[in-house]
Design a protein around this motif. Structure first.
Motif, mmCIF file in Angstrom:
data_model
loop_
_atom_site.group_PDB
_atom_site.id
_atom_site.type_symbol
_atom_site.label_atom_id
_atom_site.label_comp_id
_atom_site.label_asym_id
_atom_site.label_seq_id
_atom_site.Cartn_x
_atom_site.Cartn_y
_atom_site.Cartn_z
ATOM 1 N N UNK A 1 -5.079 -53.094 -22.248
ATOM 2 C CA UNK A 1 -5.107 -54.206 -21.417
ATOM 3 C C UNK A 1 -4.610 -54.403 -19.726
ATOM 4 N N UNK A 2 -3.660 -54.023 -20.078
ATOM 5 C CA UNK A 2 -2.756 -53.962 -18.674
ATOM 6 C C UNK A 2 -3.151 -53.580 -17.765
ATOM 7 N N UNK A 3 -3.211 -51.970 -17.982
ATOM 8 C CA UNK A 3 -3.860 -50.978 -16.821
ATOM 9 C C UNK A 3 -5.309 -51.567 -16.002
ATOM 10 N N UNK B 1 -4.562 -54.865 -14.278
ATOM 11 C CA UNK B 1 -3.989 -54.354 -12.497
ATOM 12 C C UNK B 1 -5.463 -53.807 -11.684
ATOM 13 N N UNK B 2 -6.140 -52.929 -12.189
ATOM 14 C CA UNK B 2 -7.333 -52.523 -11.966
ATOM 15 C C UNK B 2 -8.047 -53.642 -11.191
ATOM 16 N N UNK B 3 -8.798 -54.927 -12.507
ATOM 17 C CA UNK B 3 -9.155 -55.975 -11.299
ATOM 18 C C UNK B 3 -8.510 -56.395 -10.192
ATOM 19 N N UNK B 4 -6.955 -56.389 -10.459
ATOM 20 C CA UNK B 4 -6.401 -56.832 -9.281
ATOM 21 C C UNK B 4 -7.028 -56.273 -7.820
ATOM 22 N N UNK B 5 -6.280 -54.834 -8.189
ATOM 23 C CA UNK B 5 -7.118 -54.423 -7.115
ATOM 24 C C UNK B 5 -8.386 -54.763 -6.167
ATOM 25 N N UNK B 6 -9.148 -54.942 -7.300
ATOM 26 C CA UNK B 6 -10.495 -54.746 -6.775
ATOM 27 C C UNK B 6 -11.323 -56.166 -6.598
ATOM 28 N N UNK B 7 -9.873 -56.946 -6.352
ATOM 29 C CA UNK B 7 -10.485 -58.472 -6.061
ATOM 30 C C UNK B 7 -9.071 -58.399 -5.023
ATOM 31 N N UNK B 8 -8.167 -58.156 -4.680
ATOM 32 C CA UNK B 8 -6.856 -58.046 -3.555
ATOM 33 C C UNK B 8 -7.322 -57.242 -2.622
#
Length: 81
Positions: free
Chosen positions: A42-44, A47-54
């Motif tokens: 879930x943490x991974x 992190x991927x969702x944050x990268x895709x947003x950022x």
């Protein structure tokens, strides 16, 4: 640039010491994540969702920030040095 690397290596060394101490008392990253209700997967995913947003938002912001910075850099008087 020296203060950045100095701070980076201090944080890395301190993190290593704390991690070794936690490992010595048999506490793992999964245990800590479990106490807050997360799994490593879930943490991974977060992190991927944050990268895709950022990344798209950083690029969008750069369309404004970089030209403004360049304009200010070009009209600022030269520094003595």
């Amino acid at each position: 640039m020296y203060p950045f690397w100095s701070t980076f290596f201090r944080i890395a060394a301190f993190s290593l010491l704390v991690g070794a101490g936690l490992s010595f008392v048999d506490i793992s990253a999964e245990d800590i994540l479990g106490t807050v209700g997360l799994s490593p997967l879930q943490l991974w995913i977060y992190m991927l969702e944050f990268r895709d947003w950022a990344i798209p938002n950083m690029i969008l912001g750069a369309f404004i920030v970089v030209p403004v910075w360049l304009f200010i850099y070009l009209i600022r008087p030269p520094r003595a040095g």
